[in-house]
Motif scaffolding. Sequence first.
Motif, PDB file in Angstrom:
ATOM      1  N   TYR B  28       0.850  -1.188   0.000  1.00  0.00           N
ATOM      2  CA  TYR B  28       0.000   0.000   0.000  1.00  0.00           C
ATOM      3  C   TYR B  28       0.884   1.235   0.000  1.00  0.00           C
ATOM      4  O   TYR B  28       1.827   1.308   0.776  1.00  0.00           O
ATOM      5  N   LEU B  29       0.544   2.179  -0.858  1.00  0.00           N
ATOM      6  CA  LEU B  29       1.241   3.472  -0.809  1.00  0.00           C
ATOM      7  C   LEU B  29       0.201   4.528  -0.479  1.00  0.00           C
ATOM      8  O   LEU B  29      -0.737   4.756  -1.244  1.00  0.00           O
ATOM      9  N   PHE B  30       0.347   5.156   0.689  1.00  0.00           N
ATOM     10  CA  PHE B  30      -0.657   6.115   1.131  1.00  0.00           C
ATOM     11  C   PHE B  30      -0.346   7.502   0.594  1.00  0.00           C
ATOM     12  O   PHE B  30       0.780   7.779   0.168  1.00  0.00           O
ATOM     13  N   THR B  31      -1.364   8.345   0.670  1.00  0.00           N
ATOM     14  CA  THR B  31      -1.216   9.682   0.083  1.00  0.00           C
ATOM     15  C   THR B  31      -0.161  10.512   0.815  1.00  0.00           C
ATOM     16  O   THR B  31       0.443  11.397   0.232  1.00  0.00           O
ATOM     17  N   ASP B  32       0.081  10.213   2.105  1.00  0.00           N
ATOM     18  CA  ASP B  32       1.067  11.012   2.846  1.00  0.00           C
ATOM     19  C   ASP B  32       2.483  10.465   2.687  1.00  0.00           C
ATOM     20  O   ASP B  32       3.401  10.896   3.382  1.00  0.00           O
ATOM     21  N   GLY B  33       2.662   9.502   1.781  1.00  0.00           N
ATOM     22  CA  GLY B  33       4.008   9.013   1.520  1.00  0.00           C
ATOM     23  C   GLY B  33       4.394   7.790   2.335  1.00  0.00           C
ATOM     24  O   GLY B  33       5.438   7.204   2.126  1.00  0.00           O
ATOM     25  N   LYS B  34       3.520   7.398   3.272  1.00  0.00           N
ATOM     26  CA  LYS B  34       3.825   6.199   4.055  1.00  0.00           C
ATOM     27  C   LYS B  34       3.585   4.950   3.214  1.00  0.00           C
ATOM     28  O   LYS B  34       2.783   4.971   2.281  1.00  0.00           O
ATOM     29  N   GLU B  35       4.276   3.911   3.550  1.00  0.00           N
ATOM     30  CA  GLU B  35       4.095   2.658   2.832  1.00  0.00           C
ATOM     31  C   GLU B  35       3.763   1.564   3.834  1.00  0.00           C
ATOM     32  O   GLU B  35       4.286   1.543   4.938  1.00  0.00           O
ATOM     33  N   MET B  36       2.881   0.637   3.404  1.00  0.00           N
ATOM     34  CA  MET B  36       2.589  -0.509   4.256  1.00  0.00           C
ATOM     35  C   MET B  36       2.650  -1.747   3.388  1.00  0.00           C
ATOM     36  O   MET B  36       2.241  -1.713   2.230  1.00  0.00           O
ATOM     37  N   ALA B  37       3.184  -2.826   3.915  1.00  0.00           N
ATOM     38  CA  ALA B  37       3.222  -4.074   3.167  1.00  0.00           C
ATOM     39  C   ALA B  37       2.626  -5.179   4.025  1.00  0.00           C
ATOM     40  O   ALA B  37       2.890  -5.246   5.226  1.00  0.00           O
ATOM     41  N   GLU B  38       1.774  -6.003   3.415  1.00  0.00           N
ATOM     42  CA  GLU B  38       1.164  -7.105   4.142  1.00  0.00           C
ATOM     43  C   GLU B  38       1.431  -8.406   3.398  1.00  0.00           C
ATOM     44  O   GLU B  38       1.553  -8.413   2.187  1.00  0.00           O
ATOM     45  N   GLU B  39       1.506  -9.474   4.154  1.00  0.00           N
ATOM     46  CA  GLU B  39       1.638 -10.796   3.534  1.00  0.00           C
ATOM     47  C   GLU B  39       0.613 -11.714   4.163  1.00  0.00           C
ATOM     48  O   GLU B  39       0.536 -11.829   5.385  1.00  0.00           O
ATOM     49  N   TYR B  40      -0.195 -12.370   3.312  1.00  0.00           N
ATOM     50  CA  TYR B  40      -1.200 -13.307   3.808  1.00  0.00           C
ATOM     51  C   TYR B  40      -0.865 -14.706   3.311  1.00  0.00           C
ATOM     52  O   TYR B  40      -0.394 -14.873   2.182  1.00  0.00           O
ATOM     53  N   ASP B  41      -1.123 -15.697   4.149  1.00  0.00           N
ATOM     54  CA  ASP B  41      -0.942 -17.077   3.719  1.00  0.00           C
ATOM     55  C   ASP B  41      -2.047 -17.406   2.711  1.00  0.00           C
ATOM     56  O   ASP B  41      -3.212 -17.102   2.939  1.00  0.00           O
ATOM     57  N   LEU B  42      -1.682 -18.027   1.586  1.00  0.00           N
ATOM     58  CA  LEU B  42      -2.678 -18.295   0.541  1.00  0.00           C
ATOM     59  C   LEU B  42      -3.709 -19.330   1.000  1.00  0.00           C
ATOM     60  O   LEU B  42      -4.880 -19.259   0.631  1.00  0.00           O
ATOM     61  N   LYS B  43      -3.275 -20.302   1.802  1.00  0.00           N
ATOM     62  CA  LYS B  43      -4.188 -21.393   2.185  1.00  0.00           C
ATOM     63  C   LYS B  43      -5.096 -20.979   3.330  1.00  0.00           C
ATOM     64  O   LYS B  43      -6.300 -21.123   3.284  1.00  0.00           O
ATOM     65  N   THR B  44      -4.466 -20.422   4.398  1.00  0.00           N
ATOM     66  CA  THR B  44      -5.262 -20.174   5.597  1.00  0.00           C
ATOM     67  C   THR B  44      -5.757 -18.734   5.669  1.00  0.00           C
ATOM     68  O   THR B  44      -6.547 -18.392   6.538  1.00  0.00           O
TER      69      THR B  44
END
Lengths: 467, 203
Positions: B28-44
Motif C-alpha cells: 500500500y502506498l498512502f497519500t502522505d508518503g507512508k508505505e505498508m506491506a502485508e503478507e497473507y498465507d494463501l491457504k489459511t
Amino acid sequence: MISLLLIQMATTKVPEVRDITRIERIGAHSHIRGLGLDDALEPRQVSQGMVGQLASRRAAGVILEMIKDGHIAGRAVLIAGQPGTGKTAIAMGIAQSLGPDTPFTALAGSEIFSLEMSKTEALSQAFRKAIGVRIKEETEIIEGEVVEIQIDRPATGTGAKVGKLTLKTTEMETIYDLGNKMIDSLSKEKVQAGDVITIDKATGKITKLGRSFTRARDYDAMGAQTQFVQCPEGELQKRKEVVHTVSLHEIDVINSRTQGFLALFSGDTGEIKSEVREQINAKVCEWREEGKAEIIPGVLFIDEVHMLDMECFSFLNRALESDLSPVLIMATNRGITRIRGTNYQSPHGIPIDLLDRLLIIATSPYTEKETKQILKIRCEEEDVELSEEAHTVLTRIGMETSLRYAIQLISTAGLVCRKRKGTEVQVEDIKRVYSLFLDEARSSQYMKEYQDSFLFNETQTAAMDTS
Amino acid sequence: MAVQSWSDVLKSSKKTALIHDGKRKIHYLFTDGKEMAEEYDLKTDELIVRKWRHKSTLGVQGSWLLEVGESLAGPVASLESDMIKENSSNPVFMRKDTKTSFQWRIRNLSYPKDVFSVSLDHSERCIIIKTSNKKYYKKFNIPDLDRSQLPLDDSALSFTHANNTLIVSYKKPEEILTFEQELLKELKKLKGSAEGDVDCKTQ
C-alpha cells in the motif's frame, strides 16, 4: 627454532591503547579563540589570541552582531589588506565567536575550480552549506543506568573487540552487544557502571546524564561536578524528539540521492538539480511558517577571493539577492589587479558592481610591539620557550622580513634548541635557523645572483602570470 | 484534516498485489508518503507480516518497521555491527495474530508465570507487561484498534506462559472481525501478478 619463536613472541608488543581523546594539531590560526571584544564591542589590545588591528576588529564585531541577529540576509563583507596582517585570523575569530550552532563554511577561492563540478554548482553548494535549519526530529534512543560494561580485547592485540553492555531502568534490564565504534565512544566518554546514559540509536552518540542516586554512597573519588540523577523509568528504548541543526546542503543531498540499490554506487553527490533545490526551499519555508523549523543564516568565508573569475562574481551578485543567503565574508590581499577572466583592471580584482555591494574592512600592517606580542602568543601555542634577547631578535626578523617567516622560525628554532639539550631558545638558535632557511627577500636575492646556474634558465624571459 | 476512517484511507491508497512463495503480498502506498506491506498465507488467509515504512521529516528513507510478524535477522545485521544491538539472549517481542485474536509472543523469558503481570492502560490505550523481578517491561498499543478507534476491553485480555514464551492474547472485537473479512475479500479481487519472478526494471 623454538628459541627464535620465543623471541618473536616476546618482541610482538601489545599495542598501546591509544588515547582517543581528540589530539589537535597546531595550525596557523589555532591560537585564535575569538575576536577579543568586550561587551560594548570595544576591542581589547590583546585578547583571545588577537593582537592589534583594533579598527578592523571593531568592524568585524559589528558584522558579528548582525550575523547573530540572523535577520539580515545576503550581506557581503570584504576584508582587504597586505599579506600577513590577520585577514584569515579575523574570519576565524568570527567563526569561533559564533559558536557551534551557527554554520560557518570556509573555502579558498581556488577550491571551486574542479573538473567534476561546475564553478557555480560548487559555489551554490558552499552557499547552502552556510545556511542551517534547526528542526525537530523523532529519534530512537536508549536511556538507562549502566549495570555492567564488559569489553574483551583479543589476546593477539589485533582484530575486533567485542563488548557487552547491560543497561537497566527501574522496570527492566537488557544486555546489548557492542560494535567497535560503540566501544570506542564508550571508553572515550569514560562510561562506567552506575552512570546514567542515553545512546542515540541511529548515530550512536552517547550522552552521560550523571550518576545514579543508588551509587551516591559508593566510596569513589568523584569530582565536585558529578551530578546525581534518578534511574530512568519504564522501557529502555524510547522515541524522543530532538532538535538538531542541519545545513540546506545536507537536506539537498538526502533528497537527491538515487534511490534503492543504486545509491550504493553513487558515493559522491555530484551536481544537484535545481528542481530539487527549489522543492527543498519551498518545504523549508513551509516548515518555518508552521513553526516546525527555524532558519539560521550562517557565514560563508571565501579566502583569496581574487582567484574567482568573472562568472563567479556575477553569480555572487545574483546569489546575494536571494533571501536564503548567508552572510558572505571574503578576503583578499591584492590591490588593483586584473579581474580573472577579463582584461579589465579593478580594485582587489573584484568587479565594481560587486564591490559596490560590499562593506570593506581594511587591515593594516602590525607595529613592532604587536609583532612581538603575536610571536609571544605563538610561542605559547607551539610550546617553545624563548629568552628575552631571542624574542627581540625574532621580532626584528619579523619586522624586516615577514611575520609568517618569523612564526616559522619559532618551531624550527625550538627544535634546534632541543637538539643541543637546551630548555630556552637563545639568540644562537635563532641565528642558526635564520642562516639555514632563507626568507623571501634573501631567496629572491639569491635567485638573482645564481639564476644562470639553475636548470631551464633559458626560459627566464617568460613572465609568470599570477593573476 | 477531517478524521478519516481507516477503511477509507485504505481504499484511497495505491495498492499493488503479488502472489509469491505461497503468500499473497500487498503493498500500500498512502497519500502522505507512508508505505505498508502485508503478507497473507494463501491457504489459511492468515496475516503473516505487516510492516510500515515512512520517510523522516528531512526525507531520509526509513527502514521497514514490523507491526506483525517476525523479523528475518540475517547477515544484514552484521553490516551494522559497528554500533549497538540487542544481545540474542534478550527477550524477543513479536506479534502473530490468529483468526480470532491479536496475539503477542515474547520468547526467551525463562521466569515462572507468577512473575508476570499484564494489564491495560486505558488513558494511554496500551497493554503493559511487567515483571516483579524487574527484568522485563513492555508497553505497546494495538494499532488495529487505534486505527478503527475502538475502545479497549479488560475482559478480552489474557496471557499464558509456556516453553520460555509469554503469549498475550487480546480477543478481536466483532467490528475488527467483519472489517478483516471484508478487506480480505477486496484484496482477493486485486489482480495479483503471476507467480514467479516479476520483470525487474533495470536502469
